[in-house]
Design a protein around this motif. Structure first.
Motif: not given
Length: 402
Positions: A318-319, A345-347, A355-356, A368-370
């Motif tokens: 992912i990174d 996002l969490g990983a 970037k996401i 998405v953040r929530e």
């Protein structure tokens, strides 16, 4: 019986006791030796720094004195002293020590002078060694020698030859080598068989030689379980690393050693350094080499940093999406859906998270953040599935996968 130290005024008694927190340095090598310390509470480690390596000389505890040799002899400090626990120490200045020495019998004065010179001479002979853990280093070299012997068809190793090899490579004494193999023998990691020899002597009456007193000419070493030898030895070596015995510890080590200690790889550490996940105060540069490198590369080289670009085919985690263009990411996220983007996002690492979120609208980014926060610790299997799907979609957009 009253000693000189008892002559201090009652009001001054507290002023001659100093306290040191754990990690505090009592004195450093090269400093003037004006006082010595009698430890009342705690422990103090004595060591020297030789060619970037910390050479341990032992520890002192309650009732013992540190720094007395320099104070008595009037020379500069020949070592470092560091508190390994909260320590209280009684300060003895040079005048007090010399007064006590002058009141002692003349033979004691001569003996003290001899011991000071002896310790100073021995201190100058202290050398660094290539390894911070002598036990583990001996095991690694032994394993390599055993592999070489097996390839050549030999069934055992000469202990005398192995000892010479260890001395040349690790700069260890025979006493230290014997101590390591005594430990390995008790753990049944090695077997040692004595090879007997004897000096022959001539019988003056019969005119022929007779065998004399037997002695151990050599020892034959074998590894009963060569496949697991290093694995077991490594666990034992961890016990020795934390012991306060005479030995050598690296004051600094390179990135490869850092990776081995953390059971990681240099590639991962490079990324973590770039993401600022590792504190910058852990890293140092060799000044002369760094200056030479700056001169060779030119100042312009250091004024701008370009992120290395990864080809789509090289994306593996992912990174790595930090190397993907924004348009491709926006298309991939649209096909992925809110929940899977939240899992990604969490990983993701800090830079990848930025970037996401940058490639989502403000409203969608908030959702998405929530959701990522509500997920808590991401499930490894779900993360693996989402990671594979995201990277496959990116590669498909780039025309590399269906």
């Amino acid at each position: 019986m009253r000693q000189d130290i008892d002559l201090e005024d009652e009001d001054d008694r507290d002023s001659i006791v100093r306290t040191f927190h754990k990690g505090a340095v009592l004195f450093k090598e090269g400093q003037p030796s004006d006082v010595a310390y009698i430890i009342k509470k705690g422990r103090v480690a004595i060591y020297r720094l030789v060619n970037n390596k910390r050479v341990g000389l032992g520890e002192r505890g309650p009732g013992e004195m540190v720094g007395e040799m320099g104070a008595v002899g009037g020379a500069v400090r020949s070592s470092f002293a560091e508190a390994v626990a909260y320590t209280e120490a009684l300060v003895c200045d040079q005048r007090l020590l010399r007064t006590m020495l002058l009141k002692s019998p003349r033979p004691v004065q001569l003996l003290t002078g001899y011991l000071v010179e002896r310790v100073r001479a021995l201190s100058e002979q202290i050398t660094d060694r290539p390894s911070g853990n002598a036990f583990w280093s001996v095991c690694r070299v032994t394993a390599l020698c055993w592999q070489g012997a097996v390839r050549s068809g030999a069934q055992d190793l000469s202990y005398a030859e192995l000892s010479r090899t260890l001395k040349d490579i690790l700069l260890l004494s025979q006493i230290e080598i014997d101590a390591v193999f005594d430990r390995l023998k008790k753990l049944r990691l090695v077997s040692l068989t004595d090879v007997q020899g004897s000096f022959s002597r001539e019988d003056p009456l019969l005119g022929r030689k007779k065998p004399g007193t037997k002695f151990v000419r050599d020892r034959l070493l074998r590894l009963p379980d060569a496949d697991n030898f290093l694995a077991v030895a490594k666990n034992v070596a961890r016990e020795y690393r934390d012991r306060a015995e005479f030995g050598v510890d690296l004051e600094f080590f390179d990135l490869a050693d850092f990776a081995r200690e953390a059971q990681s790889s240099p590639d991962i550490l490079y990324k973590k350094i770039g993401y600022r996940e590792i504190p910058e105060e852990l890293f140092f540069f060799h000044k002369a080499r760094a200056q030479a490198y700056i001169e060779a590369m030119g100042l312009e080289f250091f004024r701008q940093a370009r992120r290395p670009r990864l080809a789509a085919a090289d994306l593996a985690r992912i990174d790595d999406i930090v190397s993907v263009d924004n348009a491709t990411l926006q298309e991939a996220f649209s096909a992925l859906g809110f929940h899977k983007v939240a899992v990604a996002l969490g990983a993701a690492g800090e830079t990848a998270r930025e970037k996401i979120l940058k490639n989502l609208s403000k409203k969608i980014a908030a959702v998405v953040r929530e959701e990522a926060a509500a997920l808590g610790e991401p499930d490894e299997d779900e993360v693996a599935d989402v990671e594979k799907e995201l990277l496959d979609r990116i590669k498909a957009i780039k025309g590399l996968a269906s």
